[in-house]
Design a protein around this motif. Structure first.
Motif, PDB file in Angstrom:
ATOM      1  N   ASP A  32     -21.986 -21.302 -24.269  1.00 53.57           N
ATOM      2  CA  ASP A  32     -22.607 -22.343 -23.493  1.00 53.57           C
ATOM      3  C   ASP A  32     -20.935 -23.496 -22.972  1.00 53.57           C
ATOM      4  O   ASP A  32     -20.897 -23.902 -22.361  1.00 53.57           O
ATOM      5  CB  ASP A  32     -22.790 -23.198 -24.858  1.00 53.57           C
ATOM      6  N   LYS A  36     -20.789 -22.689 -19.161  1.00 54.66           N
ATOM      7  CA  LYS A  36     -21.923 -23.411 -18.526  1.00 54.66           C
ATOM      8  C   LYS A  36     -21.101 -24.073 -17.141  1.00 54.66           C
ATOM      9  O   LYS A  36     -20.170 -24.716 -16.909  1.00 54.66           O
ATOM     10  CB  LYS A  36     -22.965 -24.543 -18.785  1.00 54.66           C
ATOM     11  N   GLY A  58     -24.566 -18.294 -17.660  1.00 52.32           N
ATOM     12  CA  GLY A  58     -25.080 -19.261 -16.858  1.00 52.32           C
ATOM     13  C   GLY A  58     -23.507 -19.870 -16.296  1.00 52.32           C
ATOM     14  O   GLY A  58     -23.447 -21.421 -16.250  1.00 52.32           O
TER      15      GLY A  58
END
Length: 326
Positions: A162, A165, A185
């Motif tokens: 994350d 991202k 991501g």
């Protein structure tokens, strides 16, 4: 123009030396690599040159063109197909466009150690992959290490997927690597090496490479403040030659070339493995912030769907690799 076979030219050369006559010019062999003089690609190419020069003194003029002097890895591979360049030490990522099955080696979190990679690359699986180069007009000679790839960036410490991202992460020109980073991501950006200027100018937020490359390229001085030890892909290098060139070699000389590639490859593996810890320590000492224990379970979960795209021989090879390293 009269064609003189190499075996005959060797005898003429020896006779010329014996009788004080001018010797025939050594045949030029161009080796194209994209990295600078301190990278394992170039060091291995120079080791190859030393081995051939020792075995066949004066017969071949081997010239190592480093720092992408002959173009990107993709461009060099194209020149190998045409026979205008004779050899390269190339990352396996760009080889995927020429030998699709090679992407079996590039799958995420497939290998956990160098012992595992040796078992595969030096065994039947590796030999089978090298034979597949022939259909692309290439000769796969021997595998060596680039190392396990890790991600760096200029924005923040990365502990899990994350944190990446939307970041612009440079990848090799490889569909598999693009798929891996899309799954994570990030915003993968395929780009040929070198990339120092793009990192310095902020065109890229980060990149992913083995410690040996991050160290040799001094990416910490190019704004890459953060390094995360994801070890997400084992990145092999391969000695690869032009089939058109290799097919013209006398059998004895071809064996010398193949043996020299093996010798240089093993030297390359030792270089990467023996220096990785000290290179990482030096990067830390220079101020690079290193996340040694990221959330690898999260990275594995994000990248697992990449395996779903595998079909045919590539899927079979990956299955065989998993059995071999289990």
């Amino acid at each position: 123009m009269t064609f003189i076979p190499r075996t005959l030219s060797g005898l003429i050369c020896a006779a010329s030396l014996a009788f004080g006559l001018p010797a025939l010019a050594a045949e030029k062999v161009n080796i194209g690599v994209v990295t600078g003089p301190t990278f394992v690609h170039t060091l291995a190419a120079n080791k190859f040159k030393e081995a051939v020069d020792k075995a066949l003194p004066g017969k071949y003029d081997i010239v190592v063109h480093h720092s992408a002097a002959l173009g990107s890895e993709t461009q060099v591979l194209q020149q190998l197909q045409l026979g205008t360049v004779q050899m390269s030490v190339c990352t396996t990522g760009p080889v995927e466009a020429f030998v699709p099955e090679i992407k079996a080696l590039e799958m995420p979190f497939l290998f956990s150690s160098y012992e595992a990679t040796d078992k595969v690359l030096d065994g039947p699986i590796g030999q089978d992959l090298l034979k597949r180069f022939d259909k692309a007009g290439l000769v796969g000679m021997h595998f060596l290490d680039n190392g396990f790839r890790n991600v760096t960036n200029s924005k923040q410490a990365v502990k899990g997927p994350d944190d990446l991202k939307g970041m612009k992460i440079r990848t090799m020109e490889s569909p598999t690597h693009l798929a891996i980073w899309r799954a994570i991501g990030a915003n993968p950006t395929p780009m040929a090496w070198p990339i120092t200027t793009q990192l310095q100018q902020g065109v890229l937020d980060g990149q992913e490479n083995p410690v040996s490359v991050i160290s040799a390229a001094k990416l910490n001085e190019a704004g890459q403040k953060y390094l995360t030890m994801t070890r997400h892909v084992y990145s092999a290098l391969v000695f690869v030659a032009s089939k058109a060139f290799m097919d013209t070699l006398p059998a004895a000389d071809r064996k010398v070339f193949m043996d020299a590639a093996a010798t240089a490859s093993m030297a390359g593996r030792r270089f990467v493995r023996d220096n990785e810890a000290s290179q990482l320590a030096a990067l830390k000492a220079a101020g690079m912030q290193v996340v040694d224990n990221p959330d690898l379970a999260a990275f594995r979960a994000k990248t697992e769907p990449v395996y779903a795209s595998l079909t045919g021989d590539t899927k079979k090879i990956v299955d065989e690799i998993r059995k071999t390293v289990k």
